[in-house]
Design a protein around this motif. Structure first.
Motif, PDB file in Angstrom:
ATOM      1  N   ARG A   1     -14.499   4.485   1.345  1.00 35.01           N
ATOM      2  CA  ARG A   1     -14.099   5.113   0.099  1.00 35.01           C
ATOM      3  C   ARG A   1     -14.474   4.195  -1.057  1.00 35.01           C
ATOM      4  NH1 ARG A   1      -7.844   5.235   1.284  1.00 35.01           N
ATOM      5  NH2 ARG A   1      -8.433   3.048   1.456  1.00 35.01           N
TER       6      ARG A   1
ATOM      7  N   TRP B   1      -3.861   2.097   6.292  1.00 31.43           N
ATOM      8  CA  TRP B   1      -4.388   1.686   4.992  1.00 31.43           C
ATOM      9  C   TRP B   1      -3.744   2.442   3.849  1.00 31.43           C
ATOM     10  CZ3 TRP B   1     -10.180   0.236   4.225  1.00 31.43           C
ATOM     11  CH2 TRP B   1     -10.515  -0.822   5.079  1.00 31.43           C
ATOM     12  N   SER B   2      -3.467   3.711   4.049  1.00 38.19           N
ATOM     13  CA  SER B   2      -2.899   4.516   2.967  1.00 38.19           C
ATOM     14  C   SER B   2      -2.156   5.691   3.562  1.00 38.19           C
ATOM     15  CB  SER B   2      -4.006   5.018   2.016  1.00 38.19           C
ATOM     16  OG  SER B   2      -4.900   5.886   2.698  1.00 38.19           O
ATOM     17  N   GLY B   3      -1.278   6.287   2.722  1.00 41.82           N
ATOM     18  CA  GLY B   3      -0.580   7.497   3.124  1.00 41.82           C
ATOM     19  C   GLY B   3       0.462   7.266   4.197  1.00 41.82           C
TER      20      GLY B   3
ATOM     21  N   GLU C   1      -7.141  16.074   4.289  1.00 40.02           N
ATOM     22  CA  GLU C   1      -7.294  16.097   2.834  1.00 40.02           C
ATOM     23  C   GLU C   1      -7.934  14.823   2.292  1.00 40.02           C
ATOM     24  OE1 GLU C   1      -2.843  15.203   3.686  1.00 40.02           O
ATOM     25  OE2 GLU C   1      -4.475  16.430   4.524  1.00 40.02           O
ATOM     26  N   ALA C   2      -8.094  13.799   3.128  1.00 45.21           N
ATOM     27  CA  ALA C   2      -8.797  12.594   2.677  1.00 45.21           C
ATOM     28  C   ALA C   2     -10.265  12.881   2.392  1.00 45.21           C
ATOM     29  CB  ALA C   2      -8.689  11.491   3.731  1.00 45.21           C
TER      30      ALA C   2
ATOM     31  N   ASP D   1     -13.242   0.366  -1.491  1.00 47.26           N
ATOM     32  CA  ASP D   1     -13.037  -0.331  -0.221  1.00 47.26           C
ATOM     33  C   ASP D   1     -13.812  -1.642  -0.203  1.00 47.26           C
ATOM     34  OD1 ASP D   1     -11.404   1.658   0.687  1.00 47.26           O
ATOM     35  OD2 ASP D   1     -12.755   2.385   2.254  1.00 47.26           O
TER      36      ASP D   1
ATOM     37  N   ARG E   1       0.830  -1.204   0.000  1.00 49.63           N
ATOM     38  CA  ARG E   1       0.000   0.000   0.000  1.00 49.63           C
ATOM     39  C   ARG E   1       0.870   1.261   0.000  1.00 49.63           C
ATOM     40  NH1 ARG E   1      -5.209  -1.589   2.931  1.00 49.63           N
ATOM     41  NH2 ARG E   1      -5.031  -3.839   3.130  1.00 49.63           N
TER      42      ARG E   1
ATOM     43  N   GLU F   1       1.309   3.198  -3.241  1.00 50.74           N
ATOM     44  CA  GLU F   1       0.188   3.894  -3.853  1.00 50.74           C
ATOM     45  C   GLU F   1       0.004   5.261  -3.196  1.00 50.74           C
ATOM     46  OE1 GLU F   1      -3.200   1.404  -3.452  1.00 50.74           O
ATOM     47  OE2 GLU F   1      -2.294  -0.301  -4.491  1.00 50.74           O
ATOM     48  N   PRO F   2      -0.221   6.310  -3.990  1.00 47.31           N
ATOM     49  CA  PRO F   2      -0.423   7.641  -3.403  1.00 47.31           C
ATOM     50  C   PRO F   2      -1.760   7.725  -2.687  1.00 47.31           C
ATOM     51  CG  PRO F   2      -0.850   7.687  -5.760  1.00 47.31           C
ATOM     52  CD  PRO F   2      -0.325   6.309  -5.461  1.00 47.31           C
ATOM     53  N   GLY F   3      -1.840   8.641  -1.748  1.00 46.27           N
ATOM     54  CA  GLY F   3      -3.105   8.860  -1.059  1.00 46.27           C
ATOM     55  C   GLY F   3      -2.885   9.422   0.323  1.00 46.27           C
ATOM     56  N   PRO F   4      -3.898  10.091   0.884  1.00 43.61           N
ATOM     57  CA  PRO F   4      -3.791  10.652   2.230  1.00 43.61           C
ATOM     58  C   PRO F   4      -3.849   9.566   3.294  1.00 43.61           C
ATOM     59  CG  PRO F   4      -5.984  11.003   1.344  1.00 43.61           C
ATOM     60  CD  PRO F   4      -5.185  10.408   0.239  1.00 43.61           C
TER      61      PRO F   4
END
Length: 505
Positions: A320, A201-203, A263-264, A323, A172, A175-178
């Motif tokens: 999201r 999960w991300s960021g 920002e998510a 998901d 994970r 992968e880009p993301g907040p």
């Protein structure tokens, strides 16, 4: 990154009770994940356990050990939702058992396809039959390794197999993301305050970051971050992390909540459209349990056509698009299936060819407005020709949107308060009581939820709404008074609210 520089991953155990998950984890990691006295007294896992797992070559995975008893499937799902690959145990003297099958269904629902089967207790029985049953359950693409945690035989073979499986799984962190973390534990450390744990999960999360605690919408500052009990400046997606939140009482954060970067733009959602693969039909009532992240909610499934369903939830999910969801029976134990969210902010609607076509294209419903129950008037309709909002007004709108149904007092807005008239005129802000304003979308979602509660239970009390929204009495009272003023609800002498249209019918 791990010692070898490889991107982080999380592996989760699965399998029937007493099939040796925790013993194998201890043999692999040196950590007894049964930390609670009642777990050690009863000899079964009750809560989630965590440990670092070193692979050949020095790569380290985060490991989540889950309970195997059928009564703790909810806890198992909470631990499994953030994993990247699995370690499924099947005891040689038992073979595949009911919870083996249900845990395999959960993994399928979550889209976790890569992993290793460890046939445990190979010193007690011939492992061949159990291995064949595991392959029949999961397919011949999974590597099966026989082992004994008691004697140590085959344990290093399991470690090596996990290393090979990990090489197939993207992290994970790539992968880009907040930042987004679903909380699976919350506790207090003396002198430090509230700490939450989960799989990122991300960021990335780092010291000094500002995060939102959802669904309440409260902001907090990250005071400290740990990965496997070691303090770090920043943690990456795919790692198990502990986050120390500054100034947040333990009563305001718990399992099932989410920690996200502002920002998510993650918002609580009660109505979602999803593509589901169900191996059992839901009951005629459509009543099911839905698991997402570390959160579980009763919900009603409405078939939209093909493999598409609408989920009308009793508790909001922080979901999201894309998901994964697990759908379980509400009446008796069992996993019905699962799938992926297509539209996390769907509006209430029924089946139609146009809806199916839109979902097949992967499109969300047009417009940002959340679902509003029939008969609920809009809070403040925008003018026919809305004027562009100033940067200050847009900043205020963002703050109110992020705050959700727990907005700050007007006096806490500082210079931004001067933009409230512009937001009210544009229909984005609505007065909530004499001293604060809320975003119109947040109030529309609350009105929809109040309507659902009353229709399901015949009425709603202040305490019921407070607990359902996970908020304080102050906000619950203001929200119900807003519903009264909007002529949605009517307050009865016993302090229950009913729908005004029902009371006048």
């Amino acid at each position: 990154m791990s010692a070898s520089g490889a991107a982080p991953l999380t592996v989760g155990t699965a399998g029937h009770i007493d099939h040796g998950k925790t013993a194998l984890v201890a043999a692999l990691t040196g950590v007894d994940t049964d930390r609670l006295p009642q777990e050690r007294e009863r000899g079964i896992s009750i809560e989630l356990g965590f440990a670092p797992l070193e692979l050949p070559g020095g790569r380290t995975l985060s490991l989540v050990d889950v309970p195997g008893h059928s009564r703790f499937v909810r806890t198992m799902v909470a631990g499994a939702t953030g994993i990247d690959l699995f370690l499924l145990t099947v005891a040689a003297d038992d073979g595949v058992m009911p919870q083996t099958r249900e845990h395999a269904e959960v993994l399928r629902a979550l889209g976790v396809q890569v992993g290793v089967v460890a046939v445990t207790k190979a010193d007690l029985a011939d492992p061949v039959l159990a291995a064949e049953e595991a392959i029949e359950l999961l397919g011949d693409g999974v590597e099966v390794v026989s082992c004994s945690a008691r004697t140590g035989a085959g344990v290093e073979d399991v470690r090596a197999a996990l290393g090979r499986a990990a090489d197939w799984v993207p992290s994970r962190a790539e992968e880009p993301g907040p930042a987004l973390l679903h909380v699976d534990r919350a506790f207090t450390i003396h002198g430090a305050g509230s700490v939450v744990t989960g799989t990122l999960w991300s960021g990335e999360l780092g010291v000094g970051d500002t995060v939102a605690i959802l669904p309440a919408g409260r902001r907090a500052r990250v005071r400290g971050v740990q990965v496997h009990d070691a303090a770090v400046e920043r943690a990456a997606a795919g790692q198990r992390v502990a986050v120390n939140l500054s100034g947040v009482p333990l009563a305001e954060v718990r399992r099932g909540m989410a920690i996200a970067a502002p920002e998510a733009q993650l918002a609580p959602a009660w109505i979602l459209d999803a593509e589901l693969e169900l191996h059992q039909a839901p009951p005629p009532s459509g009543r099911v349990l839905v698991n997402h992240g570390t959160r579980e909610t009763p919900a009603r499934l409405v078939h939209l056509g093909a493999d598409y369903w609408q989920l009308r939830c009793e508790r909001p999910l922080m979901a999201r698009r894309g998901d994964r969801l697990v759908v379980r029976s509400a009446a008796s134990p069992g996993t019905l299936g699962g799938g992926a969210v297509v539209d996390p902010r769907a509006r209430r609607h029924g089946p139609s060819a146009s809806v199916v076509a839109r979902l097949e294209r992967g499109e969300e419903a047009a417009g940002p407005a959340p679902a509003v129950a029939a008969g609920v008037p809009p809070a403040a309709p925008p003018p026919a020709e809305p004027q562009p909002l100033s940067p200050g007004a847009l900043e205020l709108e963002r703050r109110l949107r992020d705050a959700g149904h727990e907005p700050p007092l007007d006096s806490e807005l500082g210079d931004l308060a001067e933009h409230l008239p512009a937001l009210r005129s544009a229909g984005h802000a609505v007065r909530l009581g004499p001293a604060m304003h809320a975003h119109a979308e947040a109030l529309a979602a609350v009105r929809a939820r109040v309507t659902e509660l009353i229709e399901a239970e015949g009425g709603v009390t202040l305490a019921r709404l407070r607990d359902d929204l996970g908020t304080s009495r102050k906000y619950a009272q203001a929200l119900l008074e807003h519903c009264d003023a909007a002529r949605l609800t009517l307050r009865l002498p016993d302090d229950r609210r009913v729908l005004r249209r029902q009371a006048s019918a």
